[in-house]
Design a protein around this motif. Structure first.
Motif, PDB file in Angstrom:
ATOM      1  N   MET A   1       0.831  -1.188   0.000  1.00 16.74           N
ATOM      2  CA  MET A   1       0.000   0.000   0.000  1.00 16.74           C
ATOM      3  C   MET A   1       0.878   1.256   0.000  1.00 16.74           C
ATOM      4  O   MET A   1       1.853   1.336   0.728  1.00 16.74           O
ATOM      5  N   ALA A   2       0.509   2.215  -0.820  1.00 14.05           N
ATOM      6  CA  ALA A   2       1.288   3.448  -0.926  1.00 14.05           C
ATOM      7  C   ALA A   2       1.113   4.326   0.303  1.00 14.05           C
ATOM      8  O   ALA A   2       0.029   4.396   0.877  1.00 14.05           O
ATOM      9  N   LYS A   3       2.201   4.979   0.677  1.00 10.00           N
ATOM     10  CA  LYS A   3       2.137   5.890   1.823  1.00 10.00           C
ATOM     11  C   LYS A   3       1.442   7.179   1.404  1.00 10.00           C
ATOM     12  O   LYS A   3       1.663   7.678   0.311  1.00 10.00           O
ATOM     13  N   LYS A   4       0.618   7.697   2.299  1.00 13.39           N
ATOM     14  CA  LYS A   4      -0.050   8.968   2.039  1.00 13.39           C
ATOM     15  C   LYS A   4       0.853  10.117   2.443  1.00 13.39           C
ATOM     16  O   LYS A   4       1.515  10.046   3.468  1.00 13.39           O
ATOM     17  N   LYS A   5       0.874  11.157   1.631  1.00 16.10           N
ATOM     18  CA  LYS A   5       1.657  12.336   1.943  1.00 16.10           C
ATOM     19  C   LYS A   5       0.923  13.140   3.013  1.00 16.10           C
ATOM     20  O   LYS A   5      -0.296  13.294   2.952  1.00 16.10           O
ATOM     21  N   LYS A   6       1.652  13.619   4.015  1.00 20.38           N
ATOM     22  CA  LYS A   6       1.025  14.370   5.094  1.00 20.38           C
ATOM     23  C   LYS A   6       0.553  15.733   4.602  1.00 20.38           C
ATOM     24  O   LYS A   6       1.280  16.451   3.934  1.00 20.38           O
ATOM     25  N   LEU A   7      -0.669  16.065   4.921  1.00 18.87           N
ATOM     26  CA  LEU A   7      -1.274  17.322   4.517  1.00 18.87           C
ATOM     27  C   LEU A   7      -0.805  18.442   5.441  1.00 18.87           C
ATOM     28  O   LEU A   7      -0.903  18.325   6.657  1.00 18.87           O
ATOM     29  N   VAL A   8      -0.258  19.494   4.846  1.00 18.95           N
ATOM     30  CA  VAL A   8       0.213  20.634   5.633  1.00 18.95           C
ATOM     31  C   VAL A   8      -0.610  21.851   5.240  1.00 18.95           C
ATOM     32  O   VAL A   8      -0.610  22.258   4.086  1.00 18.95           O
ATOM     33  N   ARG A   9      -1.313  22.408   6.214  1.00 23.49           N
ATOM     34  CA  ARG A   9      -2.125  23.596   5.940  1.00 23.49           C
ATOM     35  C   ARG A   9      -1.521  24.786   6.657  1.00 23.49           C
ATOM     36  O   ARG A   9      -1.181  24.692   7.826  1.00 23.49           O
ATOM     37  N   ARG A  10      -1.365  25.875   5.918  1.00 25.21           N
ATOM     38  CA  ARG A  10      -0.821  27.090   6.512  1.00 25.21           C
ATOM     39  C   ARG A  10      -1.789  28.235   6.267  1.00 25.21           C
ATOM     40  O   ARG A  10      -2.318  28.381   5.169  1.00 25.21           O
ATOM     41  N   GLU A  11      -1.984  29.035   7.273  1.00 29.78           N
ATOM     42  CA  GLU A  11      -2.860  30.202   7.159  1.00 29.78           C
ATOM     43  C   GLU A  11      -2.206  31.241   6.251  1.00 29.78           C
ATOM     44  O   GLU A  11      -0.993  31.327   6.176  1.00 29.78           O
ATOM     45  N   TRP A  12      -3.042  32.033   5.596  1.00 33.45           N
ATOM     46  CA  TRP A  12      -2.540  33.127   4.764  1.00 33.45           C
ATOM     47  C   TRP A  12      -2.396  34.362   5.644  1.00 33.45           C
ATOM     48  O   TRP A  12      -3.385  34.888   6.155  1.00 33.45           O
ATOM     49  N   THR A  13      -1.164  34.833   5.803  1.00 35.55           N
ATOM     50  CA  THR A  13      -0.930  36.044   6.583  1.00 35.55           C
ATOM     51  C   THR A  13      -1.071  37.259   5.667  1.00 35.55           C
ATOM     52  O   THR A  13      -1.089  37.125   4.440  1.00 35.55           O
ATOM     53  N   LYS A  14      -1.149  38.435   6.268  1.00 39.38           N
ATOM     54  CA  LYS A  14      -1.235  39.669   5.484  1.00 39.38           C
ATOM     55  C   LYS A  14      -0.002  39.818   4.606  1.00 39.38           C
ATOM     56  O   LYS A  14      -0.083  40.295   3.475  1.00 39.38           O
ATOM     57  N   GLU A  15       1.136  39.386   5.132  1.00 42.37           N
ATOM     58  CA  GLU A  15       2.397  39.473   4.386  1.00 42.37           C
ATOM     59  C   GLU A  15       2.366  38.538   3.171  1.00 42.37           C
ATOM     60  O   GLU A  15       2.826  38.907   2.090  1.00 42.37           O
ATOM     61  N   ASN A  16       1.811  37.331   3.340  1.00 40.48           N
ATOM     62  CA  ASN A  16       1.689  36.380   2.232  1.00 40.48           C
ATOM     63  C   ASN A  16       0.823  36.952   1.115  1.00 40.48           C
ATOM     64  O   ASN A  16       1.153  36.824  -0.077  1.00 40.48           O
ATOM     65  N   ILE A  17      -0.277  37.581   1.509  1.00 43.10           N
ATOM     66  CA  ILE A  17      -1.204  38.154   0.528  1.00 43.10           C
ATOM     67  C   ILE A  17      -0.550  39.315  -0.208  1.00 43.10           C
ATOM     68  O   ILE A  17      -0.674  39.443  -1.432  1.00 43.10           O
ATOM     69  N   LYS A  18       0.200  40.131   0.520  1.00 44.90           N
ATOM     70  CA  LYS A  18       0.912  41.272  -0.075  1.00 44.90           C
ATOM     71  C   LYS A  18       1.925  40.762  -1.112  1.00 44.90           C
ATOM     72  O   LYS A  18       2.040  41.313  -2.209  1.00 44.90           O
TER      73      LYS A  18
END
Length: 59
Positions: free
Chosen positions: A1-18
């Motif tokens: 069985m194939a290993k599942k890749k771990k899901l990484v969620r990151r919030e969008w900061t004001k700096e990221n949006i800029k």
């Protein structure tokens, strides 16, 4: 069985949006933005749609 890749969620900061808006204006290719921000192309495109901005090189 194939290993599942771990899901990484990151919030969008004001700096990221800029930063995303700056790349949008500069017409930076989505692949480059994805590598720099460590986010998927899909995540970037979805956020751009929500913000109402274009991404990458549109013809």
């Amino acid at each position: 069985m194939a290993k599942k890749k771990k899901l990484v969620r990151r919030e969008w900061t004001k700096e990221n949006i800029k930063e995303l808006k700056a790349h949008s204006k500069a017409r930076t290719p989505v692949v480059k933005i994805a590598k720099m921000t460590k986010r998927t192309e899909g995540a970037l495109r979805q956020k751009a749609i929500v913000l109402g901005i274009g991404l990458g090189h549109q013809r």
